[in-house]
Scaffold this motif. Structure first.
Motif, PDB file in Angstrom:
ATOM      1  N   ASP A  53       0.850  -1.187   0.000  1.00  0.00           N
ATOM      2  CA  ASP A  53       0.000   0.000   0.000  1.00  0.00           C
ATOM      3  C   ASP A  53       0.891   1.245   0.000  1.00  0.00           C
ATOM      4  O   ASP A  53       2.110   1.147  -0.089  1.00  0.00           O
ATOM      5  CB  ASP A  53      -0.983  -0.018   1.179  1.00  0.00           C
ATOM      6  CG  ASP A  53      -0.285   0.070   2.529  1.00  0.00           C
ATOM      7  OD1 ASP A  53       0.949   0.250   2.546  1.00  0.00           O
ATOM      8  OD2 ASP A  53      -0.962  -0.025   3.552  1.00  0.00           O
ATOM      9  N   TYR A  54       0.263   2.404   0.102  1.00  0.00           N
ATOM     10  CA  TYR A  54       1.051   3.638  -0.005  1.00  0.00           C
ATOM     11  C   TYR A  54       2.056   3.769   1.130  1.00  0.00           C
ATOM     12  O   TYR A  54       3.118   4.361   0.957  1.00  0.00           O
ATOM     13  CB  TYR A  54       0.128   4.867  -0.087  1.00  0.00           C
ATOM     14  CG  TYR A  54      -0.754   5.053   1.131  1.00  0.00           C
ATOM     15  CD1 TYR A  54      -1.842   4.238   1.375  1.00  0.00           C
ATOM     16  CD2 TYR A  54      -0.478   6.060   2.046  1.00  0.00           C
ATOM     17  CE1 TYR A  54      -2.631   4.400   2.491  1.00  0.00           C
ATOM     18  CE2 TYR A  54      -1.271   6.236   3.162  1.00  0.00           C
ATOM     19  CZ  TYR A  54      -2.342   5.396   3.378  1.00  0.00           C
ATOM     20  OH  TYR A  54      -3.112   5.549   4.484  1.00  0.00           O
ATOM     21  N   VAL A  55       1.748   3.174   2.291  1.00  0.00           N
ATOM     22  CA  VAL A  55       2.714   3.250   3.387  1.00  0.00           C
ATOM     23  C   VAL A  55       3.960   2.436   3.051  1.00  0.00           C
ATOM     24  O   VAL A  55       5.087   2.871   3.273  1.00  0.00           O
ATOM     25  CB  VAL A  55       2.088   2.762   4.717  1.00  0.00           C
ATOM     26  CG1 VAL A  55       3.093   2.870   5.848  1.00  0.00           C
ATOM     27  CG2 VAL A  55       0.845   3.551   5.050  1.00  0.00           C
ATOM     28  N   GLN A  65       3.923   5.411  -9.050  1.00  0.00           N
ATOM     29  CA  GLN A  65       2.876   6.062  -9.824  1.00  0.00           C
ATOM     30  C   GLN A  65       2.358   5.187 -10.933  1.00  0.00           C
ATOM     31  O   GLN A  65       1.151   5.166 -11.182  1.00  0.00           O
ATOM     32  CB  GLN A  65       3.412   7.353 -10.392  1.00  0.00           C
ATOM     33  CG  GLN A  65       3.588   8.354  -9.288  1.00  0.00           C
ATOM     34  CD  GLN A  65       3.686   9.722  -9.867  1.00  0.00           C
ATOM     35  OE1 GLN A  65       4.631  10.017 -10.569  1.00  0.00           O
ATOM     36  NE2 GLN A  65       2.690  10.531  -9.609  1.00  0.00           N
ATOM     37  N   THR A  66       3.256   4.419 -11.575  1.00  0.00           N
ATOM     38  CA  THR A  66       2.762   3.529 -12.622  1.00  0.00           C
ATOM     39  C   THR A  66       1.978   2.374 -12.017  1.00  0.00           C
ATOM     40  O   THR A  66       1.203   1.727 -12.709  1.00  0.00           O
ATOM     41  CB  THR A  66       3.900   2.989 -13.504  1.00  0.00           C
ATOM     42  OG1 THR A  66       4.925   2.474 -12.655  1.00  0.00           O
ATOM     43  CG2 THR A  66       4.490   4.074 -14.375  1.00  0.00           C
ATOM     44  N   SER A  67       2.178   2.123 -10.717  1.00  0.00           N
ATOM     45  CA  SER A  67       1.385   1.074 -10.058  1.00  0.00           C
ATOM     46  C   SER A  67       0.053   1.611  -9.573  1.00  0.00           C
ATOM     47  O   SER A  67      -0.700   0.906  -8.892  1.00  0.00           O
ATOM     48  CB  SER A  67       2.142   0.507  -8.863  1.00  0.00           C
ATOM     49  OG  SER A  67       3.430   0.135  -9.216  1.00  0.00           O
ATOM     50  N   ASN A  68      -0.222   2.888  -9.881  1.00  0.00           N
ATOM     51  CA  ASN A  68      -1.485   3.501  -9.474  1.00  0.00           C
ATOM     52  C   ASN A  68      -1.736   3.506  -7.978  1.00  0.00           C
ATOM     53  O   ASN A  68      -2.862   3.326  -7.526  1.00  0.00           O
ATOM     54  CB  ASN A  68      -2.659   2.837 -10.184  1.00  0.00           C
ATOM     55  CG  ASN A  68      -2.901   3.477 -11.524  1.00  0.00           C
ATOM     56  OD1 ASN A  68      -2.667   4.683 -11.682  1.00  0.00           O
ATOM     57  ND2 ASN A  68      -3.324   2.692 -12.489  1.00  0.00           N
ATOM     58  N   ILE A  69      -0.684   3.650  -7.214  1.00  0.00           N
ATOM     59  CA  ILE A  69      -0.858   3.800  -5.770  1.00  0.00           C
ATOM     60  C   ILE A  69      -0.797   5.289  -5.474  1.00  0.00           C
ATOM     61  O   ILE A  69       0.160   5.972  -5.852  1.00  0.00           O
ATOM     62  CB  ILE A  69       0.267   3.086  -4.984  1.00  0.00           C
ATOM     63  CG1 ILE A  69       0.382   1.621  -5.405  1.00  0.00           C
ATOM     64  CG2 ILE A  69       0.056   3.230  -3.497  1.00  0.00           C
ATOM     65  CD1 ILE A  69      -0.729   0.751  -4.922  1.00  0.00           C
ATOM     66  N   ARG A  70      -1.810   5.784  -4.822  1.00  0.00           N
ATOM     67  CA  ARG A  70      -1.873   7.219  -4.555  1.00  0.00           C
ATOM     68  C   ARG A  70      -0.918   7.583  -3.415  1.00  0.00           C
ATOM     69  O   ARG A  70      -1.013   7.023  -2.325  1.00  0.00           O
ATOM     70  CB  ARG A  70      -3.306   7.587  -4.176  1.00  0.00           C
ATOM     71  CG  ARG A  70      -3.540   9.078  -4.113  1.00  0.00           C
ATOM     72  CD  ARG A  70      -5.008   9.359  -3.808  1.00  0.00           C
ATOM     73  NE  ARG A  70      -5.286  10.789  -3.910  1.00  0.00           N
ATOM     74  CZ  ARG A  70      -5.097  11.646  -2.931  1.00  0.00           C
ATOM     75  NH1 ARG A  70      -4.633  11.218  -1.767  1.00  0.00           N
ATOM     76  NH2 ARG A  70      -5.360  12.926  -3.097  1.00  0.00           N
ATOM     77  N   PRO A  71       0.000   8.486  -3.691  1.00  0.00           N
ATOM     78  CA  PRO A  71       0.897   8.909  -2.603  1.00  0.00           C
ATOM     79  C   PRO A  71       0.162   9.840  -1.646  1.00  0.00           C
ATOM     80  O   PRO A  71      -0.882  10.378  -1.983  1.00  0.00           O
ATOM     81  CB  PRO A  71       1.989   9.678  -3.348  1.00  0.00           C
ATOM     82  CG  PRO A  71       1.358  10.150  -4.598  1.00  0.00           C
ATOM     83  CD  PRO A  71       0.275   9.166  -4.949  1.00  0.00           C
ATOM     84  N   ASP A  72       0.700  10.001  -0.456  1.00  0.00           N
ATOM     85  CA  ASP A  72       0.101  10.947   0.480  1.00  0.00           C
ATOM     86  C   ASP A  72       1.166  11.936   0.935  1.00  0.00           C
ATOM     87  O   ASP A  72       2.246  12.001   0.353  1.00  0.00           O
ATOM     88  CB  ASP A  72      -0.554  10.220   1.666  1.00  0.00           C
ATOM     89  CG  ASP A  72       0.468   9.641   2.612  1.00  0.00           C
ATOM     90  OD1 ASP A  72       1.650   9.595   2.245  1.00  0.00           O
ATOM     91  OD2 ASP A  72       0.096   9.237   3.721  1.00  0.00           O
ATOM     92  N   LEU A 116      11.853   4.864  -7.646  1.00  0.00           N
ATOM     93  CA  LEU A 116      10.808   4.076  -7.008  1.00  0.00           C
ATOM     94  C   LEU A 116       9.486   4.846  -6.974  1.00  0.00           C
ATOM     95  O   LEU A 116       8.410   4.265  -7.120  1.00  0.00           O
ATOM     96  CB  LEU A 116      11.231   3.693  -5.588  1.00  0.00           C
ATOM     97  CG  LEU A 116      10.466   2.531  -4.992  1.00  0.00           C
ATOM     98  CD1 LEU A 116      10.615   1.278  -5.829  1.00  0.00           C
ATOM     99  CD2 LEU A 116      10.903   2.264  -3.566  1.00  0.00           C
ATOM    100  N   PHE A 117       9.599   6.151  -6.814  1.00  0.00           N
ATOM    101  CA  PHE A 117       8.387   6.978  -6.824  1.00  0.00           C
ATOM    102  C   PHE A 117       7.694   6.875  -8.179  1.00  0.00           C
ATOM    103  O   PHE A 117       6.471   6.761  -8.263  1.00  0.00           O
ATOM    104  CB  PHE A 117       8.744   8.429  -6.515  1.00  0.00           C
ATOM    105  CG  PHE A 117       7.570   9.367  -6.593  1.00  0.00           C
ATOM    106  CD1 PHE A 117       6.475   9.201  -5.751  1.00  0.00           C
ATOM    107  CD2 PHE A 117       7.541  10.410  -7.512  1.00  0.00           C
ATOM    108  CE1 PHE A 117       5.384  10.051  -5.822  1.00  0.00           C
ATOM    109  CE2 PHE A 117       6.456  11.265  -7.593  1.00  0.00           C
ATOM    110  CZ  PHE A 117       5.382  11.084  -6.749  1.00  0.00           C
ATOM    111  N   ARG A 118       8.491   6.891  -9.265  1.00  0.00           N
ATOM    112  CA  ARG A 118       7.889   6.747 -10.595  1.00  0.00           C
ATOM    113  C   ARG A 118       7.189   5.407 -10.723  1.00  0.00           C
ATOM    114  O   ARG A 118       6.102   5.292 -11.273  1.00  0.00           O
ATOM    115  CB  ARG A 118       8.966   6.883 -11.681  1.00  0.00           C
ATOM    116  CG  ARG A 118       9.401   8.312 -11.816  1.00  0.00           C
ATOM    117  CD  ARG A 118      10.240   8.601 -13.045  1.00  0.00           C
ATOM    118  NE  ARG A 118      10.835   9.913 -12.855  1.00  0.00           N
ATOM    119  CZ  ARG A 118      12.085  10.112 -12.461  1.00  0.00           C
ATOM    120  NH1 ARG A 118      12.890   9.086 -12.262  1.00  0.00           N
ATOM    121  NH2 ARG A 118      12.540  11.330 -12.265  1.00  0.00           N
TER     122      ARG A 118
END
Length: 757
Positions: free
Chosen positions: A349-351, A377-384, A372-374
């Motif tokens: 998950d995003y955590v 994003q391609t994994s469609n996990i919303r960052p917080d 890893l951040f990119r």
DNA sequence: ATAGGGTTAG
């Protein structure tokens, strides 16, 4: 409802407990709330109620709002809607089901002429579930207005949905209502009060309810511990844990999870082990959350062996168990191990993503963090907002302003919580990317600021050459009664150094102890040495080292060495270098600095000796490396590097620049080239310096007027500095170079550092 | 037909 009407209602209703002063809060709430007033729909019951109606059993299988709406319309056709049981079922579904629609609930509720206590409570519970406590309060007020007395279910439901703000706003007043209604001895009501107060930081109020309670149970204790955890008073949590034993309260797994969380934050391994023993003695039932808390505690205490022991023996693991392991390794600096587990996770998950990204940031592997951040994003996990802080930190270190700006836009567009951490990270990013104006803009817009905000701003102004403004900021900080800490003083002293304010620096250094009771640490002495040394007071700088109360480290000596090189004092430089090499025989930078200095003094024999020493000892020079961000990609250049795909163009641009600049009076400054070779070869070494490559790349890759931003890992060399000034004038381009310690803003042929660095 | 406390990341 007009406020006056509410006022009257509250005043005359039997439940009116509040003084007219405090009831204004609730009145205000009412006008804020988005719930429309209830309409009284005249209703005649035309159908007899049938409690055993088969239609009712259909509600048991209802799983979605769509299905519920179908059932609802059927009951309308059969005239069943006026059946209170039907109404209850419909409202209850909307209020309780995860897909339940509170607007629909409200709509149905408004058709009920005299809602039962159950329906009122259900509605309030529903608003709490969807975290719209204003509507819950509004519902509650409506109840009072219609002379319906709340019962002992009402308050727990209502308070459960409270946020910090609303709790602060009307928590006390509702507490008054609870007492007046006589529910203060109901243990459920008490517990929700304890929770509500600890949620909004009114820990003394929470404690008051706790202490005066006659009927407290284990949940009251747990809620109280949770409150202390929330305000980080972990010692109080521990105390309560011990008191529970004395009071003969049987601790539950929730208690243990809470106490383990406190142990983890305190890194108290002994207490943590005690709790673990308690679990092993089967005094509580083992559950997943408890195991996760154990993993977290051991990980926080640096015992990944024990954390893994728990992890491997678990029957089932959830995403939190995995994340705790990943975070544990990441915090221990074992980022590759962290990654190994991260890659094995069945789901992330995003955590989890943020923990892994942050792991890279902590060990200064910023490019991997961004990569890893990119991927995230391609994994469609919303960052917080936590993710944002990590990424902004990476941008700050890489000088990646474009990406930093993109993140800022992302935060605004995606309504990511913009808390004080995010604000601080933005200030840090902008100032470490050399855009101190934007950093100040963020600073001004922040609704809440803390010590770190002030410190970030002071450091930012200082490294960007706005020393005086940095000190003004410091004065303002003191005026705002925010106590500075060691880091703030590092920023303040650096600001003095970069602007050459020696006397002010001396005074501020003295004020640390006298005004704020902060004992200067070795870093502060380093700043003083730097301040005095750069300004040419080499002897005084050396005195500071001799008189400092602790053993000087290599940074302190390094500051002196740097100053000796600038002011060409070879003797003292040799002494300083010797001191550093005693502490760090492998410190390549020292050898290089010595070489530079011997070159500057034309002492080629000495230079050769040092070179030989480096070869004998196998010391490698840290290669100069410059980063430049272009269209969101960070390009890396090392001196003489031909590997960039645009290498040919870059070198021909450099040739062109050299011709242009020479025409304008530029002559290469080879004084710091530590090669005992002909002038021509020295020039060609200079010409391949990484910052020149980066600047040339910047010129060919961006349109006119675009600021060129370069980050260099070492100190900028004199020649590159000179050249950058001329480039800024001849090509009418702003160039910002961040070197190891500070910023150089080149504009119209001069630099913000005023050639002082 | 209606209740309360918990674990992972800056």
């Amino acid at each position: 409802m007009p406020p006056s009407l509410l006022h009257k209602t509250l005043l005359y209703s039997p439940l009116t407990l509040s003084t007219s002063r405090s009831s204004t809060t609730l009145m205000k709430m009412m006008t804020m709330a988005s719930v429309s007033p209830t309409h009284f729909t005249p209703h005649t019951l035309t159908q007899p109620h049938s409690l055993e109606n088969p239609q009712l059993s259909l509600f048991d299988n209802c799983k979605s709002m769509d299905y519920l709406k179908q059932l609802h319309s059927q009951t309308i056709k059969t005239g069943m809607t006026s059946n209170p049981v039907v109404q209850n079922r419909i409202v209850a579904f909307c209020c309780k089901h995860e897909s339940g629609d509170m607007n629909y609930a409200r709509h149905v509720f408004d058709t009920i002429p005299e809602p039962s206590m159950f329906v009122w409570n259900t509605m309030i519970k529903g608003y709490s579930r969807i975290k719209v406590p204003e509507n819950g309060v509004s519902m509650y007020l409506e109840m009072l207005r219609r002379n319906v007395e709340p019962d002992h279910y009402t308050f727990p439901f209502l308070l459960k949905g409270f946020t910090r703000d609303i709790a602060l706003e009307c928590g006390r007043e509702l507490h008054g209502h609870v007492v007046k209604c006589g529910f203060h001895s109901n243990v459920f009501v008490q517990n929700s009060l304890v929770n509500m107060y600890s949620l909004c930081g009114l820990i003394d109020m929470a404690r008051c309810v706790f202490d005066t309670s006659q009927t407290r149970d284990v949940v009251t204790w747990n809620a109280m511990i949770s409150g202390y955890n929330r305000i980080k008073q972990f010692d109080e949590s521990m105390k309560l844990f011990d008191e529970m034993e004395k009071n003969g309260v049987l601790r539950t797994s929730v208690t243990l999870v809470l106490v383990l969380s406190a142990c983890s934050k305190l890194k108290d391994l002994n207490m943590g082990k005690r709790v673990h023993e308690y679990v092993k003695e089967c005094k509580v039932e083992d559950d997943l959350r408890l195991e996760n808390a154990l993993i977290d505690m051991y990980a926080a205490c640096g015992r990944m062996d024990l954390a893994l022991g728990i992890f491997q023996n678990m029957k089932t693991r959830d995403v939190i168990s995995w994340t705790a392991i990943v975070a544990g390794f990441a915090n221990a600096g074992e980022v590759d191990l962290a990654r190994k587990y991260f890659d094995q996770m069945p789901e992330r998950d995003y955590v989890s993503w943020t923990a892994m990204i942050d792991g890279y940031v902590r060990v200064n592997r910023f490019k991997e963090a961004l990569a890893l951040f990119r991927k995230m994003q391609t994994s469609n996990i919303r960052p917080d907002e936590f993710t944002m802080v990590s990424i902004l930190t990476a941008c700050a270190h890489l000088g990646a302003l474009e990406l930093g700006e993109w993140i800022k836009t992302y935060i605004d567009k995606n309504k990511i919580k913009n808390d004080v951490y995010v604000g601080n990270a933005l200030i840090d990013m902008y100032s470490k990317c050399g855009n101190v104006e934007k950093a100040q803009r963020i600073f001004k817009k922040m609704p809440r600021i803390d010590k770190f905000t002030w410190t970030a701003m002071i450091v930012g102004l200082g490294i960007n050459g706005h020393g005086e403004e940095a000190l003004d900021m410091f004065t303002e900080m003191l005026k705002a009664s925010i106590a500075p800490d060691e880091i703030t003083y590092i920023g303040v002293l650096c600001a003095c150094t970069h602007t050459g304010m020696v006397d002010v620096g001396r005074k501020l250094f003295a004020s640390m102890t006298t005004q704020h009771g902060i004992e200067p640490n070795v870093a502060h002495y380093g700043c003083m040495v730097d301040l005095l040394g750069r300004a040419g007071h080499l002897k005084e700088a050396h005195e500071v080292i001799k008189n400092m109360p602790m053993k000087p480290n290599s940074t302190v000596w390094g500051a002196l060495l740097g100053a000796c090189r600038v002011h060409k004092d070879a003797e003292m430089a040799e002494m300083a270098a010797k001191q550093i090499l005693e502490l760090e025989p492998e410190n390549g930078a020292v050898y290089v600095l010595l070489c530079n200095m011997y070159a500057a003094c034309d002492r080629w024999e000495n230079l050769r000796e040092v070179r030989q020493m480096m070869i004998d000892r196998g010391i490698k020079k840290t290669p100069g490396c410059s980063l430049i961000e272009m269209n969101g990609i960070v390009h890396e250049f090392v001196a003489g590097d031909p590997s960039h795909p645009k290498s040919e163009e870059i070198y021909s641009k450099l040739d062109e620049m050299k011709t242009d600049l020479k025409f304008a009076g530029y002559s290469p400054d080879t004084s710091e080239v530590s090669l005992d070779v002909g002038e021509e070869e020295k020039e060609s070494a200079l010409y391949r310096h990484s910052e020149k490559l980066a600047i040339a790349f910047g010129l060919i890759s961006s349109g006119p007027g675009v600021t060129i931003r370069v980050v260099k890992n070492l100190r900028m060399c004199v020649d590159c500095h000179h050249m950058a000034k001329l480039v800024s004038k001849m090509y009418n381009r702003e160039i910002v170079v961040r070197d190891k310690t500070r910023f150089h803003h080149f504009r119209h042929g001069s630099c913000s550092c005023k050639d002082f660095w």
